[in-house]
Every structure is written in structure tokens, then in C-alpha cells.
Design a protein around this motif. Structure first.
Motif, PDB file in Angstrom:
ATOM      1  N   PHE A  69      68.023  27.511  43.450  1.00  0.00           N
ATOM      2  CA  PHE A  69      67.198  27.243  44.635  1.00  0.00           C
ATOM      3  C   PHE A  69      67.856  26.147  45.453  1.00  0.00           C
ATOM      4  O   PHE A  69      68.047  25.034  44.973  1.00  0.00           O
ATOM      5  N   LYS A  70      68.205  26.451  46.686  1.00  0.00           N
ATOM      6  CA  LYS A  70      68.811  25.443  47.547  1.00  0.00           C
ATOM      7  C   LYS A  70      67.739  24.786  48.398  1.00  0.00           C
ATOM      8  O   LYS A  70      66.804  25.448  48.863  1.00  0.00           O
ATOM      9  N   ILE A  71      67.909  23.516  48.628  1.00  0.00           N
ATOM     10  CA  ILE A  71      66.951  22.780  49.456  1.00  0.00           C
ATOM     11  C   ILE A  71      67.553  22.581  50.836  1.00  0.00           C
ATOM     12  O   ILE A  71      68.666  22.053  50.975  1.00  0.00           O
ATOM     13  N   LEU A  72      66.802  23.008  51.825  1.00  0.00           N
ATOM     14  CA  LEU A  72      67.254  22.874  53.202  1.00  0.00           C
ATOM     15  C   LEU A  72      67.353  21.393  53.572  1.00  0.00           C
ATOM     16  O   LEU A  72      66.486  20.600  53.219  1.00  0.00           O
ATOM     17  N   ASN A  73      68.412  21.020  54.295  1.00  0.00           N
ATOM     18  CA  ASN A  73      68.536  19.633  54.758  1.00  0.00           C
ATOM     19  C   ASN A  73      67.352  19.265  55.644  1.00  0.00           C
ATOM     20  O   ASN A  73      66.760  20.125  56.289  1.00  0.00           O
ATOM     21  N   SER A  74      67.069  17.970  55.676  1.00  0.00           N
ATOM     22  CA  SER A  74      66.006  17.515  56.576  1.00  0.00           C
ATOM     23  C   SER A  74      66.590  17.408  57.984  1.00  0.00           C
ATOM     24  O   SER A  74      67.797  17.400  58.171  1.00  0.00           O
ATOM     25  N   GLY A  75      65.701  17.302  58.931  1.00  0.00           N
ATOM     26  CA  GLY A  75      66.151  17.104  60.309  1.00  0.00           C
ATOM     27  C   GLY A  75      66.677  18.375  60.936  1.00  0.00           C
ATOM     28  O   GLY A  75      66.339  19.479  60.528  1.00  0.00           O
ATOM     29  N   ASP A  76      67.523  18.197  61.906  1.00  0.00           N
ATOM     30  CA  ASP A  76      68.048  19.334  62.659  1.00  0.00           C
ATOM     31  C   ASP A  76      69.245  19.906  61.915  1.00  0.00           C
ATOM     32  O   ASP A  76      70.394  19.685  62.273  1.00  0.00           O
ATOM     33  N   TYR A  77      68.928  20.670  60.858  1.00  0.00           N
ATOM     34  CA  TYR A  77      69.980  21.055  59.915  1.00  0.00           C
ATOM     35  C   TYR A  77      71.007  22.036  60.463  1.00  0.00           C
ATOM     36  O   TYR A  77      72.058  22.220  59.874  1.00  0.00           O
ATOM     37  N   LEU A  78      70.715  22.659  61.599  1.00  0.00           N
ATOM     38  CA  LEU A  78      71.685  23.621  62.139  1.00  0.00           C
ATOM     39  C   LEU A  78      72.749  22.939  62.999  1.00  0.00           C
ATOM     40  O   LEU A  78      73.758  23.533  63.360  1.00  0.00           O
ATOM     41  N   LYS A  79      72.529  21.658  63.288  1.00  0.00           N
ATOM     42  CA  LYS A  79      73.443  20.915  64.160  1.00  0.00           C
ATOM     43  C   LYS A  79      74.875  20.903  63.623  1.00  0.00           C
ATOM     44  O   LYS A  79      75.826  20.966  64.382  1.00  0.00           O
ATOM     45  N   LYS A  80      74.980  20.810  62.280  1.00  0.00           N
ATOM     46  CA  LYS A  80      76.314  20.685  61.686  1.00  0.00           C
ATOM     47  C   LYS A  80      77.052  22.014  61.612  1.00  0.00           C
ATOM     48  O   LYS A  80      78.196  22.062  61.178  1.00  0.00           O
ATOM     49  N   VAL A  81      76.376  23.089  61.962  1.00  0.00           N
ATOM     50  CA  VAL A  81      77.033  24.393  61.895  1.00  0.00           C
ATOM     51  C   VAL A  81      77.617  24.724  63.269  1.00  0.00           C
ATOM     52  O   VAL A  81      76.880  24.848  64.246  1.00  0.00           O
ATOM     53  N   ASP A  82      78.938  24.839  63.302  1.00  0.00           N
ATOM     54  CA  ASP A  82      79.518  25.129  64.621  1.00  0.00           C
ATOM     55  C   ASP A  82      79.296  26.599  64.985  1.00  0.00           C
ATOM     56  O   ASP A  82      78.973  27.430  64.143  1.00  0.00           O
ATOM     57  N   GLU A  83      79.484  26.860  66.242  1.00  0.00           N
ATOM     58  CA  GLU A  83      79.158  28.176  66.810  1.00  0.00           C
ATOM     59  C   GLU A  83      79.866  29.312  66.073  1.00  0.00           C
ATOM     60  O   GLU A  83      79.277  30.337  65.755  1.00  0.00           O
ATOM     61  N   GLU A  84      81.122  29.073  65.764  1.00  0.00           N
ATOM     62  CA  GLU A  84      81.934  30.132  65.141  1.00  0.00           C
ATOM     63  C   GLU A  84      81.401  30.495  63.755  1.00  0.00           C
ATOM     64  O   GLU A  84      81.193  31.660  63.432  1.00  0.00           O
ATOM     65  N   LEU A  85      81.139  29.448  62.958  1.00  0.00           N
ATOM     66  CA  LEU A  85      80.626  29.654  61.605  1.00  0.00           C
ATOM     67  C   LEU A  85      79.248  30.320  61.663  1.00  0.00           C
ATOM     68  O   LEU A  85      78.960  31.249  60.915  1.00  0.00           O
ATOM     69  N   TYR A  86      78.463  29.849  62.625  1.00  0.00           N
ATOM     70  CA  TYR A  86      77.107  30.379  62.760  1.00  0.00           C
ATOM     71  C   TYR A  86      77.128  31.875  63.044  1.00  0.00           C
ATOM     72  O   TYR A  86      76.418  32.664  62.426  1.00  0.00           O
ATOM     73  N   SER A  87      77.978  32.269  63.972  1.00  0.00           N
ATOM     74  CA  SER A  87      78.012  33.682  64.345  1.00  0.00           C
ATOM     75  C   SER A  87      78.696  34.542  63.294  1.00  0.00           C
ATOM     76  O   SER A  87      78.570  35.758  63.309  1.00  0.00           O
TER      77      SER A  87
END
Length: 458
Positions: free
Chosen positions: A65-83
RNA sequence: GUGGUUGUAGCUCAGCUGGUUAGAGCGCUGGAUUGUGGUUCCAGAGGUCGCCGGUUCGAACCCGGUCUUCCACCCCA
């Protein structure tokens, strides 16, 4: 709006009666852990992801079970990785913590972090919940307790022998007769793989072999073939499929089969030592059985492998497991510390004891005495009496209102109270109280000034 | 993660081929019984039929989705 409440899949609420039964098991296990000289530790329910990830194989990673980071956790994911939508790559970016998957890896981490404070050999026990994102079925939950006992810093085989005794002591105390402690050794499995020329396919070989009693000889051979193990290799290994006889007989056959493998021979020698020692020490209620098909936890076990199966006739997976791991702390940078340990599966032991009706009869007796309430004056006098009983260590309670006796008695019944005390108008005048035995229905009168007389009968 | 299965009163379960107002047992509440429970008798309360949507004149029932249960894989205590 009110919504229907629910709990997550694979989790449970426990009733008072269930908690009492679970505590009973905990207490027995804990008692024997302590008798065998283990000390308790606790670790956090969640760890840094990197502590856990990669320690249990790909399958294990999936079940953490992974725990989601607190805060704006998607900020650290750059556009390329995200897509890219690559979950395994994105996960470490958005989740840096994960729930404990077992107690062994956190313990290894603990040993490494506290190595300078620890006195080796260090014997620790740990009873805490673990979480797995598994699909639930009978005896499989997403949150369950493990009760682990491990020894680190000693490579003596005496530890293995003691752990077998520990299993036996706990199951004997729980009145669970006929559990089988299955014993194998990683070195034997490695030796077999070596002898048949499939050394690099050890894991595939053993995982297939593990299914022998489930899918049969043909099924195992088929799976081995599909994993790329040659026909001749399987042919060489075929004596394993029909291994029978006593532990000593089986070890003799294995010794013969593995005589050209140094590692395999060492494994056979180790098991011989354990089996002979246990035989001379004797077991109270468990059986010890060599089982070369046993191949669990191969990701870190290096020597002995244990697994406990419930008595015959109870359909339940293993109720305990364990083994020797020579280099678990190695992954955290501490070399040459050998460990060996076992685990009790509390939730499954519970199901087995329940199925066999082995819980003590009075286990969910939450009250020894209930005083009935006859009104203001009587109630106050009854509370005084209740206090005297409580001070004597008796589980006593007073019904809080002067409800109809019928109702109060029914309450006593549903609470399984063995004794009910009546202190009404007449008793108040006489300075007495009446004790009713709820099982026999008989009543006896005692003086209120001499409650000890009643206490002494309990 | 793959395939299947289950869900109706607090609990265990009926409910026909889709057809009026969804039933039983146990439990619960009240009464027979204002100082005696377990047994008995009488009465009563309690259900958005898991949830959302669809088909239909009409759905607990058929279809889709979702959640849950259990089972077989995978793996595992």
C-alpha cells in the motif's frame, strides 16, 4: 445527507467477544515469546518507500500500500512523465511512504539503524498489524496481525531448534493439537537445482515444486517445462515427487541425490541436525515434517524454511512461517549478520481455533457479578457493595436504573453473567444481599458487612 | 492484477416465468408477570430489496456499471 457507512475491502471491525478471543491468542503467544527470552520492539506502521520496495519481488511491490504525498503531490511530476502514464515511474514521485508489508524487513532496518545499541545475539518479538493490497478471501485480509520472533547475530542451528520448540509451546498452550511444522532448507533446493543443471532457474523450479500437492506431479512437470527447465532435468528431479517415509528416510534419499552438490549436502546435514535434535527433545503437540516442496519466502531465506499448516481436516492456508536469512541486513549496509525467525498468523489461528471450538468457554465473560437496581436507596447500597467487589478484583457492575427485574435479568443473561446480586428493600433493612447463581438458579443470602464471605466462593 | 460468485429486516435465509401491500425463523420492544432470567403464550416495531443507471405499462427478479462477499489463479499469514 446520511450515507451508509462502510469499511474498506479486506478490513474488519471486531466485537467485544472477538477482541477477547484475539487477546487470548496474543497473550499466549506473547507469554511464550518472553519465556524464550525475546524482547518486544515496535516499528512505525509506515516506512519510507525505498525501505520496502524491491524487498518482496515484483509481486510484493504490487501488494504494498503506497501512501500519497501530502500537498500538491502532482507538482513534482513533469509533463513528459505524466503523459507517459507509466505507473511504476510516477509512483515514487507522488508516494514516498508505504504501509508496513511484513515485520521482517522493518526489523532488518531497525537492526541496522540500532546496531550500536544492540547486544547480539538480539532476540526480538513484534506483534503489529501489516497491510497488503491483496484480493481478500477466506483467511486473507488486507489488514492483519503478524506475531514475529527473530534472532539476529547468531548462526547457530540451535536457534532453529528452539524456534520449532517455540511453535510447539504456543500451539500446545492453545490446545491446538496436530499442527504440522514443515521444514525445508534453501540449500537443498539450490543443491537440487544445481544437480539437475537448472541452477539459474532455481526460483522457477521451486515455485513449481511448491505446488506439488495442489496440481500434482504432472502439473508441476508441465509448469517446469513452460519455465524452460529441460526434460532431462525434470527427469533427474523426479525422485522428489515421490519422496516418502520418515524424516530420516527422506533425508537419506536427499543425501544420496545431492551427494555431488556441496551446498545441497550442507543443507541435508543442517536438516539432519535439526530433526535429530527435535526428536531427542520431543514435541508436545506438533508434528515436524521434512517437506522439500516447501518454497516460500525465497526472496530472502538462505537456510531453514518453516511453514506451519493447520491440523488435518481444517481448510486453512499456513498459520505460520519463517526461516533463516543470512544477509537480510546486507541490503541496508550491515554485512555478516545472520537472522532466523518465525511468524504466527494471528487471524488465521483465530479462524482455526474457532472452527475447532478451542477457545476457553468463559473467554468472553466480561462480568462476574451484576447487582440489580431496586431504586434510589437500594441502588446506592448496591453501588457500595459493587465497589467492595471491584476492590477485591472482581468484575462487577451495577445496573444503572431501577428497570423491571425482568429486563435486568435478561440483561444479565445476555452478558453471560454467572452471578446476580439482589439488594432490595427487605435486604436493605436486614443488612444483607442475595446472590443468585444464574446457572443453577440457587440463591444464597450474605451479610452486607461480610461480603468477603461471598468473594471467597468465587 | 485475471476469471467466477454473492448481496433481501439487527442475524440466518425464503421470495415461482418480471405482475397488487416483499415473507419466515431467531433477535428486539411491550404485555401475561410492578422481587426473579433461560421455557411458554399474546401483541408490536423494524426493509430506499448493496449503490447508480438502463430495458419495460410494470423490476427484488432482466441488462450495464460500481462497491462488497466468497472461490479459483497469482502470491501469501
Amino acid at each position: 445527507m446520511a450515507q451508509k457507512p462502510s469499511i474498506p475491502k479486506g478490513t474488519r471491525d471486531f466485537t467485544p467477544s472477538e477482541v477477547a478471543k484475539r487477546n487470548y491468542i496474543f497473550d499466549v503467544v506473547k507469554k511464550h515469546f518472553q519465556i524464550f527470552g525475546f524482547q518486544p520492539i515496535e516499528t512505525p506502521s509506515f516506512e519510507n518507500s525505498e525501505t520496502l520496495m524491491g524487498k518482496y519481488g515484483d509481486e510484493g511491490d504490487r501488494l504494498i500500500f503506497k501512501i500519497l504525498n501530502s500537498g500538491d503531490y502532482l507538482k513534482k511530476v513533469d509533463e513528459e512523465l505524466y503523459s507517459s502514464k507509466n505507473s511504476t515511474k510516477i509512483t515514487p514521485k507522488i508516494s514516498e511512504k508505504a504501509l508496513r508489508y511484513d515485520l521482517t524487513v522493518p526489523f532488518a532496518r531497525y537492526v541496522v539503524m540500532h546496531q550500536n545499541e544492540l547486544n547480539f545475539p538480539f532476540k526480538r518479538y513484534q506483534i503489529q498489524p501489516v497491510w497488503r493490497a491483496d484480493r481478500p478471501q477466506k483467511g486473507r485480509f488486507r489488514e492483519f496481525y503478524q506475531c514475529d520472533a527473530d534472532v539476529v547475530g547468531s548462526n547457530s542451528l540451535l536457534q532453529e531448534i528452539e524456534l520449532v520448540q517455540l511453535y510447539d509451546a504456543v500451539f500446545t498452550d492453545l490446545k491446538l493439537k496436530g499442527a504440522t511444522i514443515k521444514l525445508n532448507n534453501r540449500k537443498i533446493l539450490a543443491g537440487i537445482a544445481e544437480v539437475i543443471g537448472a541452477k539459474d532457474l532455481l526460483v522457477d523450479f521451486t515455485v513449481a515444486l511448491d505446488k506439488l500437492d495442489k496440481i500434482g506431479e504432472e502439473g508441476v512437470k508441465k509448469e517446469m517445462l513452460s519455465k524452460g527447465i529441460s526434460e532431462t532435468a525434470i527427469e533427474k528431479a523426479s525422485p522428489l515427487f515421490n519422496l516418502s517415509g520418515s524424516n530420516v528416510d527422506q533425508l537419506q534419499m536427499l543425501g544420496e541425490l545431492l551427494k555431488d552438490s556441496e551446498e545441497g549436502t550442507k543443507g541435508v546435514d543442517e536438516l539432519c541436525f535439526i530433526v535429530e535434535a527435535v526428536a531427542s527433545l520431543g514435541l508436545q503437540s506438533c508434528n515436524l515434517a521434512i517437506d522439500v516442496t516447501l518454497a516460500r519466502g525465497l526472496n530472502y531465506y538462505t537456510g531453514a524454511i518453516f511453514e506451519v499448516s493447520a491440523p488435518k481436516g481444517v481448510s486453512m492456508g499456513s498459520i505460520g512461517g519463517g526461516g533463516r536469512y543470512d544477509d537480510l541486513t546486507g541490503i541496508f549496509g550491515l554485512k555478516d549478520v545472520s537472522g532466523v525467525g518465525i511468524s504466527f498468523g494471528l487471524d488465521r489461528i483465530y479462524l482455526v481455533l474457532e472452527e475447532l471450538s478451542l477457545f476457553p468457554k468463559a473467554i468472553d465473560r466480561s462480568l462476574d457479578v451484576l447487582c440489580l437496581n431496586f431504586g434510589n436507596m437500594e441502588g446506592l447500597a448496591a453501588l457500595k457493595l459493587t465497589t467492595v467487589l471491584r476492590n477485591a478484583g472482581i468484575k462487577a457492575d451495577l445496573y444503572p436504573s431501577a428497570a423491571k427485574l425482568n429486563k435486568q435479568f435478561k440483561y444479565a443473561n445476555s452478558r453471560n453473567v454467572p452471578y446476580v446480586i439482589l439488594l432490595g428493600e427487605q435486604e436493605l433493612i436486614d443488612g444483607s444481599f442475595v446472590v443468585k447463581n444464574m446457572e443453577s438458579g440457587t440463591q444464597q443470602t450474605y451479610s452486607i458487612d461480610n461480603a468477603q464471605e461471598f468473594v471467597a466462593t468465587l
